[in-house]
Design an enzyme around this catalytic site. Structure first.
Site, PDB file in Angstrom:
ATOM      1  N   THR A  44       0.823  -1.206   0.000  1.00  0.00           N
ATOM      2  CA  THR A  44       0.000   0.000   0.000  1.00  0.00           C
ATOM      3  C   THR A  44       0.861   1.264   0.000  1.00  0.00           C
ATOM      4  O   THR A  44       0.552   2.235  -0.686  1.00  0.00           O
ATOM      5  CB  THR A  44      -0.953   0.012   1.212  1.00  0.00           C
ATOM      6  OG1 THR A  44      -0.190  -0.203   2.397  1.00  0.00           O
ATOM      7  CG2 THR A  44      -2.026  -1.053   1.089  1.00  0.00           C
ATOM      8  N   PHE A 168      -7.354   5.142   4.814  1.00  0.00           N
ATOM      9  CA  PHE A 168      -6.939   4.085   5.739  1.00  0.00           C
ATOM     10  C   PHE A 168      -8.137   3.391   6.372  1.00  0.00           C
ATOM     11  O   PHE A 168      -8.012   2.743   7.408  1.00  0.00           O
ATOM     12  CB  PHE A 168      -6.054   4.670   6.846  1.00  0.00           C
ATOM     13  CG  PHE A 168      -4.789   5.290   6.332  1.00  0.00           C
ATOM     14  CD1 PHE A 168      -3.749   4.508   5.865  1.00  0.00           C
ATOM     15  CD2 PHE A 168      -4.638   6.675   6.312  1.00  0.00           C
ATOM     16  CE1 PHE A 168      -2.572   5.066   5.397  1.00  0.00           C
ATOM     17  CE2 PHE A 168      -3.471   7.254   5.841  1.00  0.00           C
ATOM     18  CZ  PHE A 168      -2.431   6.440   5.385  1.00  0.00           C
ATOM     19  N   CYS A 175      -6.998   1.223   9.651  1.00  0.00           N
ATOM     20  CA  CYS A 175      -5.663   0.631   9.593  1.00  0.00           C
ATOM     21  C   CYS A 175      -4.853   1.023  10.827  1.00  0.00           C
ATOM     22  O   CYS A 175      -4.698   2.211  11.122  1.00  0.00           O
ATOM     23  CB  CYS A 175      -4.946   1.091   8.333  1.00  0.00           C
ATOM     24  SG  CYS A 175      -3.227   0.563   8.245  1.00  0.00           S
TER      25      CYS A 175
END
Length: 196
Positions: A44, A168, A175
């Protein structure tokens, strides 16, 4: 394999981790944690960096402003944690890049109970897909949504709904590495800008 040797690294930390009852991770859990960290913490970030440099390549005015900030803030020294608060425009560029090209274009959630969202019935057990890519380009939340404009992150956007921007994820499933990822992204973009 578990040799019993102590290592001061991530794998050593995972091997030494124990639950409240004193049990260690199984080999399968250890493998799963290592793969998750690799994919979530590497892929990512790499995607976000790639899109950031793509956008900077196509927007020389933004790129030059970023280079000027890096030169002014760092004055030739290596970037570090102490510089983060002054690398304001670099952070804005990274955030805007993730608005246009979020590293995770879709996030799934499992409906634990019946609900109605936006007038649509969502039965318990449904898998709901949320798309940062679509939401980040929605004209109800973003003025000129297709335009790369890091200045949109320069001021307080408390009037914007809280989940108009969620690269996120959000809520209790946000996250866990979001803060680390932002630090990493700003420092890597700054380092590359300083050297290239």
């Amino acid at each position: 394999r578990r040799s019993g040797a102590k290592h001061d690294d991530l794998l050593g930390t995972l091997l030494a981790a124990v639950d409240d009852d004193g049990s260690a991770m199984t080999d399968q859990q250890l493998r799963d944690e290592a793969i998750t960290l690799f994919l979530a913490g590497h892929e990512t970030t790499a995607l976000a960096l790639g899109w950031t440099w793509y956008l900077l390549a196509h927007h020389p005015t933004v790129r030059n402003r970023l280079y000027n900030e890096v030169d002014t803030v760092l004055a030739g020294h290596e970037p570090g944690m102490a510089d983060l608060a002054r690398l304001v425009y670099v952070e804005q560029v990274v955030k805007e890049s993730m608005r246009l090209y979020p590293p995770a274009w879709a996030i799934s959630r499992y409906a634990i109970s019946d609900d109605v969202v936006g007038g649509v019935r969502v039965p318990a057990g449904s898998i709901v897909l949320l798309s940062p890519y679509i939401t980040h380009r929605h004209p109800a939340f973003w003025e000129r949504p297709e335009v790369f404009d890091p200045d949109r992150f320069a001021s307080d956007h408390s009037a914007r709904p809280p989940f108009a921007y969620f690269p996120f994820g959000g809520g209790p499933r946000q996250c866990i590495g979001n803060t680390f990822a932002m630090i990493e992204l700003v420092l890597v973009v700054t380092t590359i800008a300083q050297r290239c």
